[in-house]
Design a protein around this motif. Sequence first.
Motif, PDB file in Angstrom:
ATOM      1  N   ALA A 233      74.364 -15.244 -37.301  1.00 15.09           N
ATOM      2  CA  ALA A 233      73.849 -14.120 -36.516  1.00 15.09           C
ATOM      3  C   ALA A 233      73.618 -12.893 -37.399  1.00 15.09           C
ATOM      4  N   GLU A 234      74.317 -12.846 -38.550  1.00 18.83           N
ATOM      5  CA  GLU A 234      74.194 -11.685 -39.438  1.00 18.83           C
ATOM      6  C   GLU A 234      73.110 -11.875 -40.490  1.00 18.83           C
ATOM      7  N   GLU A 235      72.522 -13.081 -40.516  1.00 15.11           N
ATOM      8  CA  GLU A 235      71.560 -13.346 -41.585  1.00 15.11           C
ATOM      9  C   GLU A 235      70.136 -13.263 -41.068  1.00 15.11           C
ATOM     10  N   ASP A 236      69.226 -12.985 -41.954  1.00 14.87           N
ATOM     11  CA  ASP A 236      67.811 -12.899 -41.613  1.00 14.87           C
ATOM     12  C   ASP A 236      67.338 -14.282 -41.147  1.00 14.87           C
ATOM     13  N   ALA A 237      66.829 -14.354 -39.903  1.00 14.61           N
ATOM     14  CA  ALA A 237      66.474 -15.645 -39.304  1.00 14.61           C
ATOM     15  C   ALA A 237      65.447 -16.388 -40.156  1.00 14.61           C
ATOM     16  N   ALA A 238      64.462 -15.654 -40.674  1.00 15.41           N
ATOM     17  CA  ALA A 238      63.418 -16.295 -41.469  1.00 15.41           C
ATOM     18  C   ALA A 238      63.996 -16.839 -42.777  1.00 15.41           C
ATOM     19  N   GLU A 239      64.896 -16.070 -43.392  1.00 16.14           N
ATOM     20  CA  GLU A 239      65.486 -16.514 -44.664  1.00 16.14           C
ATOM     21  C   GLU A 239      66.344 -17.763 -44.451  1.00 16.14           C
ATOM     22  N   LEU A 240      67.041 -17.803 -43.313  1.00 18.87           N
ATOM     23  CA  LEU A 240      67.866 -18.976 -42.990  1.00 18.87           C
ATOM     24  C   LEU A 240      67.007 -20.221 -42.851  1.00 18.87           C
ATOM     25  N   GLU A 241      65.934 -20.073 -42.064  1.00 20.75           N
ATOM     26  CA  GLU A 241      65.053 -21.213 -41.825  1.00 20.75           C
ATOM     27  C   GLU A 241      64.427 -21.676 -43.144  1.00 20.75           C
TER      28      GLU A 241
ATOM     29  N   LYS B 209      66.752 -23.748 -45.149  1.00 19.18           N
ATOM     30  CA  LYS B 209      66.895 -25.107 -44.624  1.00 19.18           C
ATOM     31  C   LYS B 209      65.762 -26.021 -45.096  1.00 19.18           C
ATOM     32  N   HIS B 210      64.600 -25.430 -45.394  1.00 13.49           N
ATOM     33  CA  HIS B 210      63.465 -26.223 -45.865  1.00 13.49           C
ATOM     34  C   HIS B 210      63.329 -26.197 -47.379  1.00 13.49           C
ATOM     35  N   GLY B 211      64.327 -25.646 -48.052  1.00 14.14           N
ATOM     36  CA  GLY B 211      64.280 -25.619 -49.506  1.00 14.14           C
ATOM     37  C   GLY B 211      63.277 -24.613 -50.053  1.00 14.14           C
ATOM     38  N   LEU B 212      62.945 -23.599 -49.235  1.00 14.35           N
ATOM     39  CA  LEU B 212      62.016 -22.567 -49.696  1.00 14.35           C
ATOM     40  C   LEU B 212      62.805 -21.332 -50.097  1.00 14.35           C
ATOM     41  N   ASN B 213      62.297 -20.643 -51.097  1.00 16.30           N
ATOM     42  CA  ASN B 213      62.927 -19.411 -51.536  1.00 16.30           C
ATOM     43  C   ASN B 213      62.198 -18.239 -50.909  1.00 16.30           C
ATOM     44  N   TYR B 214      62.801 -17.614 -49.907  1.00 12.10           N
ATOM     45  CA  TYR B 214      62.079 -16.597 -49.141  1.00 12.10           C
ATOM     46  C   TYR B 214      62.931 -15.356 -48.988  1.00 12.10           C
ATOM     47  N   VAL B 215      62.346 -14.204 -49.273  1.00 11.29           N
ATOM     48  CA  VAL B 215      63.048 -12.941 -49.064  1.00 11.29           C
ATOM     49  C   VAL B 215      62.112 -12.002 -48.311  1.00 11.29           C
TER      50      VAL B 215
ATOM     51  N   GLY C  99      58.147 -23.576 -54.515  1.00 17.52           N
ATOM     52  CA  GLY C  99      58.698 -24.536 -55.469  1.00 17.52           C
ATOM     53  C   GLY C  99      57.629 -25.364 -56.149  1.00 17.52           C
ATOM     54  N   GLY C 100      58.053 -26.096 -57.150  1.00 16.06           N
ATOM     55  CA  GLY C 100      57.102 -26.860 -57.963  1.00 16.06           C
ATOM     56  C   GLY C 100      56.553 -28.089 -57.271  1.00 16.06           C
TER      57      GLY C 100
ATOM     58  N   VAL D  53      54.477 -26.626 -47.312  1.00 13.95           N
ATOM     59  CA  VAL D  53      53.485 -25.548 -47.368  1.00 13.95           C
ATOM     60  C   VAL D  53      53.203 -25.042 -45.947  1.00 13.95           C
ATOM     61  N   ALA D  54      53.093 -25.966 -45.015  1.00 13.71           N
ATOM     62  CA  ALA D  54      52.827 -25.572 -43.631  1.00 13.71           C
ATOM     63  C   ALA D  54      53.989 -24.758 -43.064  1.00 13.71           C
ATOM     64  N   THR D  55      55.214 -25.171 -43.365  1.00 15.67           N
ATOM     65  CA  THR D  55      56.388 -24.422 -42.902  1.00 15.67           C
ATOM     66  C   THR D  55      56.396 -23.014 -43.494  1.00 15.67           C
ATOM     67  N   ALA D  56      56.092 -22.940 -44.769  1.00 10.06           N
ATOM     68  CA  ALA D  56      56.058 -21.650 -45.448  1.00 10.06           C
ATOM     69  C   ALA D  56      55.044 -20.729 -44.779  1.00 10.06           C
ATOM     70  N   PHE D  57      53.915 -21.299 -44.461  1.00  9.99           N
ATOM     71  CA  PHE D  57      52.843 -20.545 -43.838  1.00  9.99           C
ATOM     72  C   PHE D  57      53.264 -20.007 -42.472  1.00  9.99           C
TER      73      PHE D  57
END
Length: 407
Positions: free
Chosen positions: A245-253, A256-262, A299-300, A307-311
């Motif tokens: 609940a304290e974490e950024d929802a988008a960053e959490l998701e 989970k998909h192995g994406l590096n998102y801030v 990622g590489g 890619v679709a999830t990232a989008f």
Amino acid sequence: MNIHEYQAKALLKGYGVAVPNGRVAFTPREAEDAALALGGAVWVVKSQIHAGGRGAGRFADDPNGKGGVRVVKSVSDVGSSAEQMLAHVLVTKQTGPAGREVKRVYVEEGCAIERELYLGMLIDRSTSRITVMASTEGGMEIEEVAAHTPEKILKVAIDPATGLQPFHARQLAFGLGLTGKQVKSATQFIANAYRAFVELDASIVEINPLVVTQQGDVIALDAKINFDDNALFRHPAIEALRDEAEEDAAELEAAKHGLNYVTLDGNIGCMVNGAGLAMATMDIIKLYGGEPANFLDVGGGATRERVATAFRLILRDPKVEGILVNIFGGIMRCDVIADGVVSAAREVDLRVPLVVRLEGTNVELGKQILRDSGLPILSADHLADAASKVVAAVKDKNHAVAATEAN
Ligand code: GDP
Ligand code: MN
């Protein structure tokens, strides 16, 4: 990873670090029960959120009221303080204007404070050592002290081969002006906190304030621990303390998909492969007068699904007014990227300008897929071209909206 104050105190206590007795509560009733169980005549009710500045912070529905940390003298006041905190939004300097909803409070026995000090431990990248920092200016933000009176911060860098030695701790204790019994209490505190830092794979341990009580004891009134995410696999018990609940929802998701998102503050969403290229892309967006809405490294070896999830993640951010996809197809093929972008864009009903710059393996095939999609995708040939196109597209869009509103 971050944890709550009460969790940090429980961990530190396990290493022999002195902390007041306390109990966590999720309802006002539980808070009163906690106070009764603790006993005594003075309690401190503390809002538990993953942000500092709670004492000076204010509740959104009561901006002229009291803060997120309250000293009270009756069990019923513990209950009413908890009532005013739980399910209410606390706004502090660190939460930003949106604030954070308080979902748990910590009830602690009060203590008689003589002095408020500061103690911090972190990894100093310039010396590659754990550095212990201490200051007589407790309770204040250490960044403020560093900016205005840097001479008031004592620093000791610890050689990892020897670890923290008794003389290091004494040097800090004397530097803080402690005397008599306080010195022993402080040196034990520092040694135990250091052991906790190393054994828990922490990246920051911050005790602000570290207080000297009227009895001459040195104890932690506040505690913050950040953990090195790369070492979390060694600490399942700490991982279990994660409060989603304290974490950024988008960053959490994303994680989970192995994406590096801030998440960032700007309005241009970016999707890039490789952290270095992502940094360069953010830099060039700024160079052309734009502001990135996020850092996103797919990622590489990303797949079409990734890619679709990232989008989708980028588009879920309401701040995003334009997107720049910048991919270098090395291991990853440009046609795979193009496929992912096109299917995601179709699925989400793309309403913002999209600029795509592809280069590398199968680039022509990738560009062909984008063209054949019939989607309004702006193709770019190089980095500067891409950045200038997306910045211009966002500006044009805003002008168009302004013009419509003016009519
Ligand atoms: P922060 O504002 O989020 O950093 O929360 P802190 O835990 O540091 O609490 C803010 C301030 O409340 C501290 O600097 C103390 O002055 C005060 N405070 C916290 N705990 C106690 C306590 O047990 N007794 C008393 N008297 N004051 C406390
Ligand atoms: Mn504090």
